[in-house]
Design an enzyme around this catalytic site. Structure first.
Site, PDB file in Angstrom:
ATOM      1  N   ASP A 326     -50.802  31.566 -26.094  1.00  0.00           N
ATOM      2  CA  ASP A 326     -51.214  32.265 -27.298  1.00  0.00           C
ATOM      3  C   ASP A 326     -52.722  32.471 -27.239  1.00  0.00           C
ATOM      4  O   ASP A 326     -53.417  31.827 -26.450  1.00  0.00           O
ATOM      5  CB  ASP A 326     -50.823  31.422 -28.522  1.00  0.00           C
ATOM      6  CG  ASP A 326     -50.990  32.177 -29.822  1.00  0.00           C
ATOM      7  OD1 ASP A 326     -50.893  33.408 -29.801  1.00  0.00           O
ATOM      8  OD2 ASP A 326     -51.215  31.530 -30.854  1.00  0.00           O
ATOM      9  N   ASP A 603     -49.593  27.396 -31.139  1.00  0.00           N
ATOM     10  CA  ASP A 603     -49.907  26.502 -32.250  1.00  0.00           C
ATOM     11  C   ASP A 603     -49.218  26.890 -33.549  1.00  0.00           C
ATOM     12  O   ASP A 603     -49.195  26.115 -34.488  1.00  0.00           O
ATOM     13  CB  ASP A 603     -51.426  26.433 -32.481  1.00  0.00           C
ATOM     14  CG  ASP A 603     -52.041  27.800 -32.754  1.00  0.00           C
ATOM     15  OD1 ASP A 603     -51.278  28.771 -32.905  1.00  0.00           O
ATOM     16  OD2 ASP A 603     -53.276  27.881 -32.804  1.00  0.00           O
ATOM     17  N   ASP A 607     -44.590  30.341 -32.703  1.00  0.00           N
ATOM     18  CA  ASP A 607     -44.495  29.925 -31.302  1.00  0.00           C
ATOM     19  C   ASP A 607     -43.353  28.948 -31.051  1.00  0.00           C
ATOM     20  O   ASP A 607     -42.989  28.707 -29.895  1.00  0.00           O
ATOM     21  CB  ASP A 607     -45.804  29.252 -30.856  1.00  0.00           C
ATOM     22  CG  ASP A 607     -46.974  30.214 -30.842  1.00  0.00           C
ATOM     23  OD1 ASP A 607     -46.762  31.373 -30.479  1.00  0.00           O
ATOM     24  OD2 ASP A 607     -48.087  29.795 -31.188  1.00  0.00           O
TER      25      ASP A 607
END
Length: 858
Positions: A326, A603, A607
């Site tokens: 990410d 996070d 996700d």
């Protein structure tokens, strides 16, 4: 196909859900609550603690070990049976603790629910438990609220929502009651709000369109519940090894026992030989050694800020060849920062060495002053608007005392920011300040501040400002314009007649250490791909600055691709932008379908499905949501991508150690089986079960356990990742096991026949010589295997101690009363000389095999 609420006019959504602006009645709420259930994320299909515990023993190797314990009891060796049982139970308890914690990932989704909500019922606004909300409820939102359910906006006044945990967008999203085009990705549905996100400013009214498991967060919960627990290659191989050993034991026993009976051996002797073969084939210490080695690695990783939640993930992490990461909070700092200023054709890099001199210039000082005063946030307000906080921190970092500045310049009037107006203004006695979207602010300016004072705003100057705005945008900066007006009669006067001061460019900047960590990761043969919900321009700029690459594929394009097309495309893509949770899982599965071992970092709540589907899920510990952490295998406690690189290095080193002791244990077991089997064909039970168990205790015990503490070799991050389809027991290991096992078998059989001197049955002396020589050959083989993996001889003091203890214990069964239980006799100095000859013959053979294996590996 039914239209989605975000693309419909607000009134049509109200009609669809049979609601009214003054809210539902209590009777309607009760009926809908019965129909739709509570507005809560519920556990679906979860395993009970008993199921989790029983699953720990669902392994062929475990069943083979339990069978060995039973055989040991039948042979009269209760102590050995108890030892095996303890190992099995200890492994089961440890695995239960790990898996039970992982099962809590769905429970963490409950924490996203707002405990209460303001809702219109029976024509009045009341506060209710958020779990009581139903589709069609009219909810009132204001700044600071946690959105209690998914909903379509009916009214929105200066409303912004932080949706980073759900979409990955680092900047709050401006919300509006206007419909959004069909097919807009989640991050761009400005007419919707979603359960678990945060209202950062403004107020709004929404009609609830989804509750509980029918929300976006609920969809993630279903994804997590449906995800099968992934297994690492090591787990699969140990299971396959156990299956092979189990079949091998049955086959050998079925072959040897009848042969011995035909040769006239008694049934008891034939049974004892079969027991010895079973014990010889089973590496009793293998599960314990694997567990301890992984545990030692986990301890070291925790000291390096990587918390491992599932032991086998350590081994899997060292084998990954793709990292999907990410952006927000993982590669970047997760907070907006002013990085560039522009005043009168001069671009100032805030982080440059000469910044202090630049910011003392009057125009730059005024730019920062406006950013601090035309601002509703405070430095102490961690939950404030990220853009406004960035402006305050820029002023504070350049010497402004923001609190004093505000007390010396009190606000006397203001024009609040709105999504329609796109600017904010404040009045401070005789001056008014404005900040907002550049195109709007510039349109309201008739003058511009230059080095020679305020000058008329010309077309040429407007064009230069617009060019700078485009250039800042190409660098993924969020741009705000600053202006002022002298002596405004009232706040509304700030709508025109302004003097343009300059521009501020803000970005969520990359972490300083990430570029180097990505470089090391890529040198280790691991591809790095950014998968983010952020927009294309920002994602590409960050990826390029970090050395990830610039080939970008957007989420909507992923949506249009079938699985086969996506599989063909994923390898070449560096950045996936504007992705939804479903896109992330599809990307991950496409990479895995191409044969990649994939680690996923993240996070946010969005996700979690990808983290759980990944071969290794890596969550952030500080910024990470509980949902992400619970769905992951590893948590980076410092949110530092550099820790990820170190974790990969540690994972590879741990795999090296596992490879060493698996090779060590199996080469010993192959030799044991071969010697017992061949000797039995000649009518000799050369190594009874008690001696084989003792050999396994000495070799599978302390020395094998101490191998887990071996340091990593210096080239561990210079090698390419292990091929996904190449198991731990591949050609190199099979060659090592076979070569060393064959050398040991031949030499020890020769020793047996030499010491028997033609005796018709085995003698205690011959048995003792073979028994003792075997123990010392295993110690020699251990150091040869370490040499093969380029591990320095004396680099592991624990191993030195373990070997010394094993030698002392072997001497004890020769020269103390223990020898009566092992059927051994004391050896004379000449006998030790003969054992020395055996070692001298085997050592060159071991080294030759190891050298050949090294060539095969390279």
């Amino acid at each position: 196909m039914s239209e989605d609420p975000h693309e419909l006019p607000a009134e049509r959504v109200v009609d669809r859900f049979e609601s009214r602006h003054d809210g539902l009645t209590d009777d309607e709420v009760r009926r809908r609550l019965e129909e739709h259930g509570e507005n809560d994320v519920v556990r679906s299909g979860g395993r009970s603690p008993i199921d989790i515990f029983v699953a720990q023993f669902d392994s062929v190797l475990i069943w083979v070990l339990l069978a060995a314990a039973v055989l040991s009891v039948w042979a009269g060796h209760t102590v050995d049976a108890v030892l095996i049982a303890i190992i099995v139970v200890a492994n089961g308890i440890f695995g239960f603790v790990q898996d039970y914690r992982a099962e809590q990932s769905l429970e963490s989704l409950r924490e996203l629910a707002s405990p209460t909500a303001r809702v219109r019922r029976n024509g009045e606004v009341r506060e209710v438990d958020a779990t009581e909300l139903v589709p069609g409820d009219i909810v009132v939102l204001r700044g600071g609220d946690v959105v209690p359910a998914d909903g379509r906006l009916l009214e929105a006044t200066d409303l912004e929502a932080d949706e980073a945990a759900l979409t990955g967008e680092s900047v709050p999203v401006t919300k509006s009651a206007a419909p959004v085009e069909s097919g807009a990705p989640l991050a761009e549905r400005e007419s919707m709000v979603y359960k678990g996100t945060n209202v950062t400013r403004g107020k709004g009214v929404v009609v609830v369109t989804g509750t509980g498991m029918a929300t976006e967060v609920g969809g993630i919960a279903r994804e997590l519940a449906a995800t099968e627990e992934t297994r690492t290659p090591l787990q699969d191989e140990l299971n396959e090894l156990g299956r092979t050993l189990g079949l091998g034991v049955l086959g050998l026993s079925a072959l040897v026992a009848p042969l011995l009976l035909v040769r006239g051996t008694t049934a008891v002797q034939a049974a004892l030989t079969a027991v010895s073969l079973a014990v010889a084939a089973i590496p009793e210490g293998l599960p314990a050694v694997v567990t301890l080695t992984l545990a030692l690695g986990v301890r070291k990783m925790s000291e390096e800020n990587a918390l491992v939640r599932r032991l086998p993930a350590v081994e899997a992490l060292g084998a990954v060849d793709v990292v999907c990461t990410d952006k927000t909070g993982t590669l970047t700092k997760g907070q907006m920062t002013v990085s560039k200023l522009w005043v009168n054709d001069t671009v100032i890099d805030v982080d440059s060495a000469d910044t202090d001199a630049d910011v003392r210039a009057d125009r730059t000082e005024l730019l920062l002053r406006i950013g601090a005063l035309c601002n509703d946030s405070t430095l102490e307000d961690e939950g404030g608007d990220p853009t406004e906080l960035a402006l305050l921190e820029a002023a504070d970092g350049r010497g402004f005392d923001v609190n004093r500045l505000r007390s010396d310049n009190p606000r006397t009037d203001e024009v609040p920011f709105s999504s329609e107006r796109k600017w904010m203004g404040t009045v401070h006695d005789d001056v008014g300040y404005v900040k907002g979207a550049p195109e709007v602010v510039v349109e309201n300016c008739d003058r511009i501040l230059t080095a020679d004072g305020a000058k008329p705003m010309s077309d040429d100057r407007r064009e230069r400002i617009e060019t700078t705005v485009r250039e800042f945008g190409d660098d993924a900066l969020r741009v705000l314009a600053m202006a002022y007006r002298d002596d405004p009669a009232e706040a509304d006067d700030l709508a025109d007649g302004l003097t343009f001061v300059g521009l501020t460019g803000m970005i969520d900047p990359p972490r300083e250490e990430v570029a180097d960590a990505i470089d090391v990761t890529k040198r280790a043969g691991i591809a790095v791909k950014m998968v983010t919900g952020d927009n294309v321009r920002t994602a590409r700029a960050i990826a390029e600055s970090l050395g990830i690459g610039t080939d970008v594929l957007e989420g909507p394009a992923v949506e249009r691709m079938d699985d086969e097309t996506l599989r063909e495309r994923v390898a070449a893509v560096d950045v996936f932008a504007r992705t939804s949770p479903d896109h992330k899982v599809r990307i991950l599965r496409a990479l895995q379908a191409q044969g990649n071992d994939v680690a996923m970092t993240g996070d946010g709540v969005n996700d979690a499905p990808a983290l759980k589907n990944a071969d290794v899920g890596v969550a952030m510990g500080i910024r990470g949501t509980d949902v992400a952490r619970q769905a992951s295998d590893i948590v980076l406690l410092d949110d530092n991508y550099a820790t990820m690189e170190r974790a990969v290095e540690r994972g590879r080193a741990i795999f090296d150690n596992i490879w060493k002791f698996v090779a060590y244990l199996l080469s010993a077991n192959v030799a044991e089986v071969a010697i017992v089997f061949i000797a039995s064909l000649y009518g000799y039970l050369i190594l009874p079960a008690v001696q084989l168990l003792w050999i396994n205790l000495l070799t599978d015990g302390l020395p094998a356990l101490a191998l887990g503490a071996d340091p990593e070799s210096g080239d561990v991050m210079e090698r390419p990742p292990r091929e996904p389809d190449r198991g731990i027991i591949g050609r190199p290991m099979l060659g090592l096991i076979g070569g060393m096992g064959a050398a040991t078998t031949l030499v020890l059989l020769a020793l047996m026949f030499y010491t028997l001197e033609g005796a018709a049955s085995i003698t205690p002396y011959a048995m003792t010589m073979v028994f003792t020589a075997f123990v010392f050959l295993e110690i020699v083989g251990l150091y040869v295997i370490r040499w093969l993996r380029e591990t320095p001889m004396l680099s592991n003091p624990w191993l030195t101690i373990a070997v010394a203890v094993s030698i002392v214990l072997q001497l004890a069964v020769l020269y103390t009363p223990l020898n009566r239980y092992f059927g051994t006799v004391p050896l004379e100095p000449a006998d030790w000389g003969l054992i020395g000859v055996v070692l001298a013959v085997c050592l060159p053979a071991y080294v030759a095999v190891a050298t050949l294996v090294r060539r095969i590996e390279r």
